[in-house]
Design an enzyme around this catalytic site. Structure first.
Site, PDB file in Angstrom:
ATOM      1  N   ASP A  87       0.859  -0.981   0.002  1.00 11.31           N
ATOM      2  CA  ASP A  87       0.005   0.087  -0.156  1.00 11.31           C
ATOM      3  C   ASP A  87       0.912   1.399  -0.127  1.00 11.31           C
ATOM      4  O   ASP A  87       1.748   1.439   0.744  1.00 11.31           O
ATOM      5  CB  ASP A  87      -0.818   0.011   1.248  1.00 11.31           C
ATOM      6  CG  ASP A  87      -1.937   0.982   1.092  1.00 11.31           C
ATOM      7  OD1 ASP A  87      -3.235   0.550   1.205  1.00 11.31           O
ATOM      8  OD2 ASP A  87      -1.724   2.349   0.905  1.00 11.31           O
ATOM      9  N   ILE A  88       0.579   2.230  -0.707  1.00  7.92           N
ATOM     10  CA  ILE A  88       1.227   3.480  -0.970  1.00  7.92           C
ATOM     11  C   ILE A  88       1.410   4.249   0.324  1.00  7.92           C
ATOM     12  O   ILE A  88       2.218   5.220   0.559  1.00  7.92           O
ATOM     13  CB  ILE A  88       0.740   4.243  -2.164  1.00  7.92           C
ATOM     14  CG1 ILE A  88       1.957   5.118  -2.625  1.00  7.92           C
ATOM     15  CG2 ILE A  88      -0.506   4.935  -1.814  1.00  7.92           C
ATOM     16  CD1 ILE A  88       1.715   5.874  -4.005  1.00  7.92           C
ATOM     17  N   HIS A 134      -9.862  -5.212  -3.370  1.00  9.06           N
ATOM     18  CA  HIS A 134      -8.751  -5.150  -2.823  1.00  9.06           C
ATOM     19  C   HIS A 134      -8.853  -5.492  -1.426  1.00  9.06           C
ATOM     20  O   HIS A 134      -9.746  -5.153  -0.772  1.00  9.06           O
ATOM     21  CB  HIS A 134      -8.024  -4.026  -2.959  1.00  9.06           C
ATOM     22  CG  HIS A 134      -8.633  -2.708  -2.491  1.00  9.06           C
ATOM     23  ND1 HIS A 134      -9.594  -2.249  -3.051  1.00  9.06           N
ATOM     24  CD2 HIS A 134      -8.390  -2.056  -1.369  1.00  9.06           C
ATOM     25  CE1 HIS A 134      -9.957  -1.085  -2.691  1.00  9.06           C
ATOM     26  NE2 HIS A 134      -9.511  -1.047  -1.219  1.00  9.06           N
ATOM     27  N   ASN A 144     -12.986  -3.034   2.267  1.00  4.83           N
ATOM     28  CA  ASN A 144     -13.940  -2.298   2.290  1.00  4.83           C
ATOM     29  C   ASN A 144     -14.709  -2.344   0.993  1.00  4.83           C
ATOM     30  O   ASN A 144     -14.025  -2.415  -0.113  1.00  4.83           O
ATOM     31  CB  ASN A 144     -12.920  -0.907   2.051  1.00  4.83           C
ATOM     32  CG  ASN A 144     -12.525  -0.589   3.800  1.00  4.83           C
ATOM     33  OD1 ASN A 144     -12.872  -0.987   4.655  1.00  4.83           O
ATOM     34  ND2 ASN A 144     -11.202  -0.194   3.617  1.00  4.83           N
ATOM     35  N   GLU A 193     -12.289   3.446  -1.293  1.00  8.31           N
ATOM     36  CA  GLU A 193     -11.943   4.485  -2.087  1.00  8.31           C
ATOM     37  C   GLU A 193     -11.580   4.184  -3.563  1.00  8.31           C
ATOM     38  O   GLU A 193     -11.847   4.744  -4.500  1.00  8.31           O
ATOM     39  CB  GLU A 193     -10.358   5.107  -1.445  1.00  8.31           C
ATOM     40  CG  GLU A 193     -10.660   5.772  -0.301  1.00  8.31           C
ATOM     41  CD  GLU A 193      -9.308   6.304   0.491  1.00  8.31           C
ATOM     42  OE1 GLU A 193      -8.340   5.977  -0.129  1.00  8.31           O
ATOM     43  OE2 GLU A 193      -9.709   6.453   1.667  1.00  8.31           O
ATOM     44  N   VAL A 194     -10.945   2.949  -3.617  1.00 11.80           N
ATOM     45  CA  VAL A 194     -10.472   2.341  -5.012  1.00 11.80           C
ATOM     46  C   VAL A 194     -11.645   1.438  -5.625  1.00 11.80           C
ATOM     47  O   VAL A 194     -11.865   0.498  -4.628  1.00 11.80           O
ATOM     48  CB  VAL A 194      -9.147   1.770  -5.120  1.00 11.80           C
ATOM     49  CG1 VAL A 194      -8.784   1.442  -6.561  1.00 11.80           C
ATOM     50  CG2 VAL A 194      -8.183   2.895  -4.412  1.00 11.80           C
ATOM     51  N   HIS A 227      -6.766  -5.814   2.134  1.00 10.50           N
ATOM     52  CA  HIS A 227      -5.642  -5.196   2.758  1.00 10.50           C
ATOM     53  C   HIS A 227      -5.308  -6.327   3.787  1.00 10.50           C
ATOM     54  O   HIS A 227      -5.793  -6.953   4.591  1.00 10.50           O
ATOM     55  CB  HIS A 227      -6.126  -4.083   3.608  1.00 10.50           C
ATOM     56  CG  HIS A 227      -6.544  -2.859   2.984  1.00 10.50           C
ATOM     57  ND1 HIS A 227      -6.164  -1.781   2.823  1.00 10.50           N
ATOM     58  CD2 HIS A 227      -8.105  -2.667   2.615  1.00 10.50           C
ATOM     59  CE1 HIS A 227      -6.819  -0.742   2.145  1.00 10.50           C
ATOM     60  NE2 HIS A 227      -7.999  -1.421   1.908  1.00 10.50           N
TER      61      HIS A 227
HETATM   62  P1  AMP Z   1      -9.805   1.436   0.290  1.00 11.82           P
HETATM   63  O1  AMP Z   1     -10.148   2.538   1.245  1.00 11.82           O
HETATM   64  O2  AMP Z   1     -10.349   0.171   0.956  1.00 11.82           O
HETATM   65  O3  AMP Z   1     -10.431   1.567  -0.976  1.00 11.82           O
HETATM   66  O4  AMP Z   1      -8.341   1.586   0.018  1.00 11.82           O
HETATM   67  C1  AMP Z   1      -7.449   2.004  -0.822  1.00 11.82           C
HETATM   68  C2  AMP Z   1      -6.057   1.822  -0.482  1.00 11.82           C
HETATM   69  O5  AMP Z   1      -5.351   2.049  -1.833  1.00 11.82           O
HETATM   70  C3  AMP Z   1      -5.465   2.930   0.421  1.00 11.82           C
HETATM   71  O6  AMP Z   1      -5.081   2.140   1.506  1.00 11.82           O
HETATM   72  C4  AMP Z   1      -4.469   3.723  -0.326  1.00 11.82           C
HETATM   73  O7  AMP Z   1      -3.349   4.081   0.256  1.00 11.82           O
HETATM   74  C5  AMP Z   1      -4.186   2.596  -1.626  1.00 11.82           C
HETATM   75  N1  AMP Z   1      -3.609   3.058  -2.831  1.00 11.82           N
HETATM   76  C6  AMP Z   1      -4.023   3.964  -3.426  1.00 11.82           C
HETATM   77  N2  AMP Z   1      -3.312   4.319  -4.577  1.00 11.82           N
HETATM   78  C7  AMP Z   1      -2.331   3.297  -4.439  1.00 11.82           C
HETATM   79  C8  AMP Z   1      -1.382   3.006  -5.369  1.00 11.82           C
HETATM   80  N3  AMP Z   1      -0.878   3.592  -6.491  1.00 11.82           N
HETATM   81  N4  AMP Z   1      -0.258   1.982  -4.831  1.00 11.82           N
HETATM   82  C9  AMP Z   1      -0.778   1.485  -3.725  1.00 11.82           C
HETATM   83  N5  AMP Z   1      -1.701   1.613  -3.071  1.00 11.82           N
HETATM   84  C10 AMP Z   1      -2.439   2.826  -3.288  1.00 11.82           C
END
Ligand code: AMP
Length: 124
Positions: free
Chosen positions: A33-34, A104, A91, A99-100, A106
């Site tokens: 994770d970034i 995914h 999530n 968010e994405v 974690h």
């Molecule tokens: P969520 O809130 O479960 O959708 O988490 C999205 C996660 O993606 C967050 O923990 C971010 O830090 C992570 N994230 C977003 N962009 C990147 C990226 N380019 N590389 C790695 N992790 C990312």
């Protein structure tokens, strides 16, 4: 919700933007994770286009579903958290503040991860 082909994880899968890869197989990719919330914070994603677990549950093959769970276990072993303990979180949607919009998981570990969620026990 329809799948957004331009979400950031879709771009990572296509190799359009880099990631700090931890593990890859035919069906899954795992990368750090970034913005890590723990010493180990890896995201495990299916390579298929699935928005979230609902979408995955409806559309993914048994092979893809098994592969994702196996990849989580593999990542846990590779990062050493299968020994010390870890949490995995997916999530889904608005209430979970996803968010994405690409499924995914974690994988978090190597510290005391605290209570299950960041609020006092739920009372109706
Ligand atoms: P969520 O809130 O479960 O959708 O988490 C999205 C996660 O993606 C967050 O923990 C971010 O830090 C992570 N994230 C977003 N962009 C990147 C990226 N380019 N590389 C790695 N992790 C990312």
């Amino acid at each position: 919700m329809s799948y957004d082909e331009n979400n950031i994880f879709a771009k990572i899968i296509r190799g359009e933007i880099p990631c700090d890869k931890v593990y890859e197989d035919d069906h899954c990719l795992a990368f750090n994770d970034i913005s890590p919330r723990a010493p180990v914070h890896v995201l495990v994603i299916p390579k298929g286009a699935y928005v979230d677990l609902n979408d995955f549950h409806e559309k993914a093959s048994d092979l893809e579903i098994a592969a994702l769970m196996r990849a989580v276990g593999t990542v846990a072993r590779m990062t050493g958290v299968s020994e010390s303990g870890y949490r995995f979180i997916a999530n889904n949607g608005i209430d979970a503040r996803q968010e994405v919009p690409h499924l995914h998981i974690h994988v978090l570990g190597k510290r005391d991860l605290g209570g299950m969620v960041g609020r006092a026990p739920f009372e109706d």
